[in-house]
Scaffold this motif. Structure first.
Motif, PDB file in Angstrom:
ATOM      1  N   LEU A 109       0.842  -1.194   0.000  1.00 65.55           N
ATOM      2  CA  LEU A 109       0.000   0.000   0.000  1.00 65.55           C
ATOM      3  C   LEU A 109       0.882   1.251   0.000  1.00 65.55           C
ATOM      4  N   GLY A 110       0.609   2.165  -0.885  1.00 68.12           N
ATOM      5  CA  GLY A 110       1.350   3.419  -0.964  1.00 68.12           C
ATOM      6  C   GLY A 110       2.655   3.345  -1.719  1.00 68.12           C
ATOM      7  N   GLU A 111       3.067   2.137  -2.132  1.00 70.01           N
ATOM      8  CA  GLU A 111       4.331   1.985  -2.856  1.00 70.01           C
ATOM      9  C   GLU A 111       4.149   2.367  -4.319  1.00 70.01           C
ATOM     10  N   ARG A 112       5.070   3.133  -4.835  1.00 66.01           N
ATOM     11  CA  ARG A 112       5.005   3.626  -6.203  1.00 66.01           C
ATOM     12  C   ARG A 112       5.876   2.754  -7.116  1.00 66.01           C
ATOM     13  N   ARG A 113       5.318   2.360  -8.256  1.00 68.74           N
ATOM     14  CA  ARG A 113       6.071   1.603  -9.260  1.00 68.74           C
ATOM     15  C   ARG A 113       6.019   2.374 -10.574  1.00 68.74           C
ATOM     16  N   GLU A 114       7.170   2.577 -11.186  1.00 63.33           N
ATOM     17  CA  GLU A 114       7.233   3.318 -12.438  1.00 63.33           C
ATOM     18  C   GLU A 114       7.661   2.399 -13.575  1.00 63.33           C
ATOM     19  N   PHE A 115       7.033   2.527 -14.719  1.00 63.46           N
ATOM     20  CA  PHE A 115       7.373   1.733 -15.905  1.00 63.46           C
ATOM     21  C   PHE A 115       6.893   2.512 -17.127  1.00 63.46           C
ATOM     22  N   GLY A 116       7.804   2.693 -18.089  1.00 60.30           N
ATOM     23  CA  GLY A 116       7.457   3.469 -19.268  1.00 60.30           C
ATOM     24  C   GLY A 116       6.934   4.834 -18.872  1.00 60.30           C
ATOM     25  N   PRO A 117       5.829   5.268 -19.474  1.00 59.77           N
ATOM     26  CA  PRO A 117       5.270   6.567 -19.130  1.00 59.77           C
ATOM     27  C   PRO A 117       4.363   6.531 -17.900  1.00 59.77           C
ATOM     28  N   PHE A 118       4.223   5.376 -17.265  1.00 63.68           N
ATOM     29  CA  PHE A 118       3.233   5.195 -16.209  1.00 63.68           C
ATOM     30  C   PHE A 118       3.863   5.045 -14.829  1.00 63.68           C
ATOM     31  N   ALA A 119       3.038   5.327 -13.816  1.00 60.95           N
ATOM     32  CA  ALA A 119       3.327   4.965 -12.430  1.00 60.95           C
ATOM     33  C   ALA A 119       2.030   4.459 -11.819  1.00 60.95           C
ATOM     34  N   THR A 120       2.136   3.466 -10.925  1.00 63.82           N
ATOM     35  CA  THR A 120       0.959   2.938 -10.235  1.00 63.82           C
ATOM     36  C   THR A 120       1.206   2.925  -8.731  1.00 63.82           C
ATOM     37  N   ILE A 121       0.122   3.122  -7.982  1.00 60.26           N
ATOM     38  CA  ILE A 121       0.188   3.105  -6.517  1.00 60.26           C
ATOM     39  C   ILE A 121      -1.087   2.430  -6.008  1.00 60.26           C
ATOM     40  N   PRO A 122      -0.976   1.358  -5.215  1.00 65.63           N
ATOM     41  CA  PRO A 122      -2.177   0.799  -4.584  1.00 65.63           C
ATOM     42  C   PRO A 122      -2.503   1.559  -3.295  1.00 65.63           C
TER      43      PRO A 122
END
Length: 266
Positions: A109-122
């Motif tokens: 929870l709250g961890e940021r993952r970056e890949f290509g033009p995107f980032a995701t956070i649950p």
């Protein structure tokens, strides 16, 4: 360039959403195989749009939780096997996915993952029967959206807004379904947001656009019963609250009003 020109949004079937930037896309809760749903939710009311990626487009798939209308194991296994694509999940369910043959990239929870033009956070979400469930924030150049699988109303809206808002688009379930299934004492409390609750969530989240998901495709009384006129109620409640709301059909683009640039975007 505006967010509409650089990033596209599309509503898939049921709770599914696609965010695409060039040759990379994120899909959340994509659904294609429905045989496992027949006993509880019933058969889909209409054919569902395909979600195949165009040639050369890499797919990064995320799921909010393990209910089979959000976790399409066969679809995810295929995505995970594609070179350059991936499956992402909240850490507590990564071992379940692995045992089912779906290798996934876990995030806390709250961890940021970056890949290509995107980032995701649950971020926090709440399931009607207490199962692990998260919402997914997806950031792309000039755009920040949040997707709630089939959450109920909860007390974390304000913290999400403080930590991560405002949002260009909030994807919110609106069916307000009532459920009856073995092992769970029946109640008259909805197992997902009602249309009016979805609008209030959008208000708290400071969403420029609220988009309806998770409605109209399944209705199987008495086991899985959608409330009446949910689309109309959602749009009327949003109008009364001054919220820009949309309810595109399956497979249609999502029109939205850009609000903010995502952190780090040009």
């Amino acid at each position: 360039m505006t967010a509409e020109r650089t990033v596209t949004l599309r509503r898939l079937a049921w709770a599914g959403v696609e965010v695409r930037a060039g040759n990379v896309r994120v899909v959340v809760d994509a659904l294609q195989n429905t045989a496992d749903l027949a006993g509880f939710q019933g058969a889909p009311r209409r054919p569902m749009p395909g979600i195949e990626a165009p040639p050369g487009v890499r797919t990064h798939a995320f799921i909010t939780h393990l209910h089979p209308d959000h976790y399409d194991r066969k679809l995810l296994a295929g995505i995970a096997a594609d070179e350059g694509s991936s499956v992402g999940c909240h850490t507590p369910i990564v071992d379940v996915l692995a045992e089912a043959g779906v290798p996934a990239v876990p995030q806390e929870l709250g961890e940021r993952r970056e890949f290509g033009p995107f980032a995701t956070i649950p971020v926090a979400s709440h399931d009607w029967r207490g199962d692990d469930q998260v919402a997914w924030i997806v950031e792309a150049p000039g755009l920040r959206v949040i997707h709630f699988g089939d959450t109920i109303w909860h007390g974390r809206w304000w913290q999400i807004a403080r930590d991560h808002g405002p949002f260009d688009v909030a994807f919110l379930p609106i069916a307000g379904v009532l459920t009856r299934r073995d092992g769970f004492t029946p109640t008259n409390q909805p197992a997902t947001l009602t249309p009016e609750q979805a609008v209030e969530a959008a208000v708290v989240l400071e969403a420029s656009t609220a988009c309806a998901i998770h409605y109209d495709l399944f209705n199987n009384p008495p086991y899985y019963t959608e409330q009446h006129d949910v689309r109309g109620r959602f749009l009327r409640a949003a109008h009364a609250r001054g919220i820009h709301a949309v309810a595109p059909d399956d497979g249609e683009p999502v029109p939205f009003r850009p609000l903010v640039a995502a952190p780090g975007a040009a």
